[in-house]
Design a protein around this motif. Structure first.
Motif, PDB file in Angstrom:
ATOM      1  N   VAL A  36       0.861  -1.182   0.000  1.00  0.00           N
ATOM      2  CA  VAL A  36       0.000   0.000   0.000  1.00  0.00           C
ATOM      3  C   VAL A  36       0.903   1.240   0.000  1.00  0.00           C
ATOM      4  CG1 VAL A  36      -1.727   1.307   1.301  1.00  0.00           C
ATOM      5  CG2 VAL A  36      -1.843  -1.199   1.239  1.00  0.00           C
ATOM      6  N   GLU A  37       0.796   2.065  -1.018  1.00  0.00           N
ATOM      7  CA  GLU A  37       1.732   3.185  -1.176  1.00  0.00           C
ATOM      8  C   GLU A  37       1.698   4.162  -0.008  1.00  0.00           C
ATOM      9  OE1 GLU A  37       1.825   5.146  -5.017  1.00  0.00           O
ATOM     10  OE2 GLU A  37       0.948   3.358  -5.927  1.00  0.00           O
ATOM     11  N   GLU A  38       0.508   4.411   0.520  1.00  0.00           N
ATOM     12  CA  GLU A  38       0.380   5.386   1.596  1.00  0.00           C
ATOM     13  C   GLU A  38       1.084   4.932   2.872  1.00  0.00           C
ATOM     14  OE1 GLU A  38      -1.947   4.432  -0.403  1.00  0.00           O
ATOM     15  OE2 GLU A  38      -2.391   6.298  -1.483  1.00  0.00           O
ATOM     16  N   SER A  39       1.467   3.649   2.928  1.00  0.00           N
ATOM     17  CA  SER A  39       2.146   3.130   4.111  1.00  0.00           C
ATOM     18  C   SER A  39       3.647   3.387   4.071  1.00  0.00           C
ATOM     19  CB  SER A  39       1.905   1.617   4.230  1.00  0.00           C
ATOM     20  OG  SER A  39       0.529   1.334   4.300  1.00  0.00           O
ATOM     21  N   ILE A  40       4.149   3.869   2.933  1.00  0.00           N
ATOM     22  CA  ILE A  40       5.589   4.067   2.755  1.00  0.00           C
ATOM     23  C   ILE A  40       5.908   5.548   2.901  1.00  0.00           C
ATOM     24  CG2 ILE A  40       7.530   3.743   1.184  1.00  0.00           C
ATOM     25  CD1 ILE A  40       5.859   1.559  -0.206  1.00  0.00           C
ATOM     26  N   PRO A  41       6.838   5.912   3.775  1.00  0.00           N
ATOM     27  CA  PRO A  41       7.209   7.326   3.941  1.00  0.00           C
ATOM     28  C   PRO A  41       7.569   7.966   2.607  1.00  0.00           C
ATOM     29  CG  PRO A  41       8.216   5.997   5.661  1.00  0.00           C
ATOM     30  CD  PRO A  41       7.594   5.035   4.688  1.00  0.00           C
ATOM     31  N   ILE A  42       7.235   9.212   2.454  1.00  0.00           N
ATOM     32  CA  ILE A  42       7.370   9.893   1.175  1.00  0.00           C
ATOM     33  C   ILE A  42       8.816   9.971   0.698  1.00  0.00           C
ATOM     34  CG2 ILE A  42       7.575  12.210   2.173  1.00  0.00           C
ATOM     35  CD1 ILE A  42       5.779  13.170  -0.192  1.00  0.00           C
ATOM     36  N   CYS A  94     -10.824  -7.833  -8.630  1.00  0.00           N
ATOM     37  CA  CYS A  94      -9.638  -8.119  -9.435  1.00  0.00           C
ATOM     38  C   CYS A  94      -9.591  -7.131 -10.604  1.00  0.00           C
ATOM     39  CB  CYS A  94      -9.667  -9.551  -9.954  1.00  0.00           C
ATOM     40  SG  CYS A  94      -9.467 -10.786  -8.657  1.00  0.00           S
ATOM     41  N   VAL A  95      -8.597  -6.253 -10.586  1.00  0.00           N
ATOM     42  CA  VAL A  95      -8.504  -5.178 -11.579  1.00  0.00           C
ATOM     43  C   VAL A  95      -7.563  -5.582 -12.706  1.00  0.00           C
ATOM     44  CG1 VAL A  95      -7.819  -2.773 -11.960  1.00  0.00           C
ATOM     45  CG2 VAL A  95      -8.973  -3.430  -9.835  1.00  0.00           C
ATOM     46  N   LEU A  96      -8.041  -5.425 -13.946  1.00  0.00           N
ATOM     47  CA  LEU A  96      -7.233  -5.696 -15.131  1.00  0.00           C
ATOM     48  C   LEU A  96      -6.984  -4.384 -15.858  1.00  0.00           C
ATOM     49  CD1 LEU A  96      -9.191  -8.275 -14.588  1.00  0.00           C
ATOM     50  CD2 LEU A  96      -8.376  -9.035 -16.807  1.00  0.00           C
ATOM     51  N   PHE A  97      -5.833  -4.267 -16.521  1.00  0.00           N
ATOM     52  CA  PHE A  97      -5.524  -3.057 -17.269  1.00  0.00           C
ATOM     53  C   PHE A  97      -4.642  -3.418 -18.451  1.00  0.00           C
ATOM     54  CE2 PHE A  97      -3.246  -3.597 -13.321  1.00  0.00           C
ATOM     55  CZ  PHE A  97      -1.908  -3.566 -13.651  1.00  0.00           C
ATOM     56  N   ALA A 135     -10.436   3.622  -7.564  1.00  0.00           N
ATOM     57  CA  ALA A 135     -11.400   3.578  -6.460  1.00  0.00           C
ATOM     58  C   ALA A 135     -11.515   2.159  -5.906  1.00  0.00           C
ATOM     59  CB  ALA A 135     -12.765   4.082  -6.932  1.00  0.00           C
ATOM     60  N   ILE A 136     -11.482   1.158  -6.796  1.00  0.00           N
ATOM     61  CA  ILE A 136     -11.559  -0.237  -6.349  1.00  0.00           C
ATOM     62  C   ILE A 136     -10.330  -0.597  -5.517  1.00  0.00           C
ATOM     63  CG2 ILE A 136     -11.484  -2.639  -7.153  1.00  0.00           C
ATOM     64  CD1 ILE A 136     -13.272  -1.717  -9.499  1.00  0.00           C
ATOM     65  N   LEU A 137      -9.158  -0.124  -5.945  1.00  0.00           N
ATOM     66  CA  LEU A 137      -7.948  -0.385  -5.164  1.00  0.00           C
ATOM     67  C   LEU A 137      -8.032   0.250  -3.784  1.00  0.00           C
ATOM     68  CD1 LEU A 137      -5.006  -0.033  -7.729  1.00  0.00           C
ATOM     69  CD2 LEU A 137      -6.222  -2.082  -6.996  1.00  0.00           C
ATOM     70  N   ARG A 138      -8.570   1.475  -3.715  1.00  0.00           N
ATOM     71  CA  ARG A 138      -8.723   2.125  -2.413  1.00  0.00           C
ATOM     72  C   ARG A 138      -9.720   1.382  -1.534  1.00  0.00           C
ATOM     73  NH1 ARG A 138      -8.456   6.753  -5.735  1.00  0.00           N
ATOM     74  NH2 ARG A 138     -10.739   6.934  -5.735  1.00  0.00           N
ATOM     75  N   GLN A 139     -10.818   0.937  -2.127  1.00  0.00           N
ATOM     76  CA  GLN A 139     -11.815   0.188  -1.375  1.00  0.00           C
ATOM     77  C   GLN A 139     -11.238  -1.130  -0.859  1.00  0.00           C
ATOM     78  OE1 GLN A 139     -14.986  -0.121  -4.238  1.00  0.00           O
ATOM     79  NE2 GLN A 139     -15.417   2.086  -4.187  1.00  0.00           N
ATOM     80  N   ALA A 140     -10.401  -1.764  -1.696  1.00  0.00           N
ATOM     81  CA  ALA A 140      -9.763  -3.016  -1.280  1.00  0.00           C
ATOM     82  C   ALA A 140      -8.838  -2.766  -0.092  1.00  0.00           C
ATOM     83  CB  ALA A 140      -8.984  -3.619  -2.446  1.00  0.00           C
ATOM     84  N   MET A 154      -4.143  -6.687 -11.167  1.00  0.00           N
ATOM     85  CA  MET A 154      -3.870  -6.487  -9.746  1.00  0.00           C
ATOM     86  C   MET A 154      -4.925  -7.261  -8.954  1.00  0.00           C
ATOM     87  SD  MET A 154      -1.811  -4.818  -7.624  1.00  0.00           S
ATOM     88  CE  MET A 154      -1.209  -3.437  -8.609  1.00  0.00           C
ATOM     89  N   CYS A 155      -4.472  -8.274  -8.239  1.00  0.00           N
ATOM     90  CA  CYS A 155      -5.374  -9.029  -7.374  1.00  0.00           C
ATOM     91  C   CYS A 155      -5.453  -8.354  -6.008  1.00  0.00           C
ATOM     92  CB  CYS A 155      -4.876 -10.463  -7.192  1.00  0.00           C
ATOM     93  SG  CYS A 155      -4.965 -11.466  -8.687  1.00  0.00           S
ATOM     94  N   ASN A 156      -6.567  -8.508  -5.346  1.00  0.00           N
ATOM     95  CA  ASN A 156      -6.753  -8.005  -3.987  1.00  0.00           C
ATOM     96  C   ASN A 156      -7.162  -9.201  -3.133  1.00  0.00           C
ATOM     97  OD1 ASN A 156      -6.381  -4.986  -4.248  1.00  0.00           O
ATOM     98  ND2 ASN A 156      -7.851  -5.380  -5.876  1.00  0.00           N
ATOM     99  N   CYS A 157      -6.191  -9.717  -2.400  1.00  0.00           N
ATOM    100  CA  CYS A 157      -6.263 -11.074  -1.860  1.00  0.00           C
ATOM    101  C   CYS A 157      -6.569 -11.148  -0.371  1.00  0.00           C
ATOM    102  CB  CYS A 157      -4.932 -11.792  -2.113  1.00  0.00           C
ATOM    103  SG  CYS A 157      -4.417 -11.779  -3.838  1.00  0.00           S
TER     104      CYS A 157
END
Length: 360
Positions: free
Chosen positions: A142-148, A193-196, A219-224, A243-246
């Motif tokens: 999760v990107e927000e968990s990593i110091p800037i 499960c997000v595909l791109f 938005a789906i990634l944030r909700q996950a 991107m799987c959300n497991c």
């Protein structure tokens, strides 16, 4: 005779880098019989990972070229093999079990297939599939968990992976569908499960996917993340298109860790959780969120078990006090994933001791 065809197909799938280990009971053969007709199995047995014209596949299988072409197109429709267009004709390629034709059954999964898959998983318990490096999947933090101030490589950043894409879609999680059908549902959402893809319209005709916008994908990634799900994707640096959300209760790969005791069933991220003891209030929210049981509160201050921490950052995203964050692992503990799918295939084949040139 028919049993021999399915056994040969199982051996062919196990000759792929991903693997498809055999069982004593023949659970893998029962699974293949559910998915492949005898003719489909006969063709798949001689197919390669490289896409080929139908007439070449038919010649090796000893089947009429016209009949083979029609059968191969049906196999594509059933999600059993890949295809691509080239030189004015369709070309067909073999897919592994996972990640491969198993995931393509999400729209066709019924209770019978779900139980056959579960029987197979329970018998192999991940051995020959999840206990091999490089692993099939890698944790995306999760990107927000990593110091800037900490550098994050593109393959570690969900926003970077999706940023260059031009089309997006979402699917139901095949693993949660499978577990629900055998009467073991979990509380997490299914359609995550997000595909791109780097081209427009890539999912317009995909019956298993719902086309979404870039904004909906994020938005789906944030909700996950808010739900406590773990981001993961293909264990390579380039060529990542999903991107799987497991969860550890349903995901066939994460269960390798939580249920079958294979600590390296999924490649951990190159981060680990750290606690600021001055900020931690011992609320326990992070302990509840950690699906790998890496956190504890022995003295009302969170402690991280680094041997269990996978560096997903789900714990930090739930800490209202900002006491948890991710820190980059020391150089000696970092594992750089293969550059792309070709390098992953080569490394995996070497680890398994198989001859990759026989299936390319």
């Amino acid at each position: 005779m028919i049993e021999d065809i399915y056994r040969q197909l199982a051996q062919r799938l196990d000759a792929l880098p991903n693997g498809f280990p055999a069982t004593q009971s023949g659970a893998e053969l029962r699974l293949l019989r559910k998915l492949f007709t005898p003719m489909e199995a006969r063709l798949a047995t001689v197919m390669k990972l490289r896409a080929e014209p139908a007439n070449e596949i038919a010649a090796r299988a000893g089947v009429d070229a016209t009949e083979a072409y029609q059968c191969l197109k049906e196999m594509v429709r059933k999600g059993l093999i890949r295809f691509r267009r080239g030189d004015g004709e369709l070309r067909f390629a073999l897919m592994p079990f996972v990640v491969g034709f198993f995931e393509e059954q999400v729209g066709k999964m019924d209770e019978e297939l779900a139980r056959l898959v579960e029987d197979y998983f329970q018998e192999i318990r991940g051995l020959g599939l999840l206990d091999i490096t490089p692993q099939l999947h890698r944790i995306i933090p999760v990107e927000e968990s990593i110091p800037i101030e900490v550098e994050i490589y593109p393959y570690e950043r969900a926003s970077e992976l999706l940023g260059a894409a031009k089309s997006f879609a979402v699917r139901r999680c095949i693993c949660r569908v499978q577990k629900r059908l055998i009467g073991q549902p979990c509380h997490f959402p299914e359609e995550v499960c997000v595909l791109f893809a780097p081209v427009e319209g890539a999912f317009d005709h995909d019956p298993n996917s719902r086309v979404i916008t870039r904004e909906e994908a994020f938005a789906i990634l944030r909700q996950a993340e808010e739900a406590g799900l773990i981001h993961s994707s293909a264990n390579r640096q380039d060529g990542i298109y999903y991107m799987c959300n497991c969860c550890t209760c349903c995901c066939g790969l994460m269960r390798g860790i939580a249920e079958f005791g294979i600590a390296n069933a999924v490649a951990r991220s190159d981060f680990y959780a750290v606690v600021d003891e001055n900020l931690c209030i011992g609320c326990g929210n992070c302990v509840e969120r950690c699906q790998f049981k890496a956190l504890s509160l022995p003295d009302e201050i969170c402690i991280v078990d680094l041997t269990r921490c996978m560096g997903c950052g789900v714990c930090a995203s739930a800490c209202s006090e900002g006491a948890l964050s991710l820190r980059r692992r020391p150089v000696g503990e970092r594992v750089i994933p293969p550059c792309d799918g070709r390098e992953w295939d080569a490394e995996r084949a070497k680890t398994r001791g198989i001859r990759l040139e026989e299936v390319l």
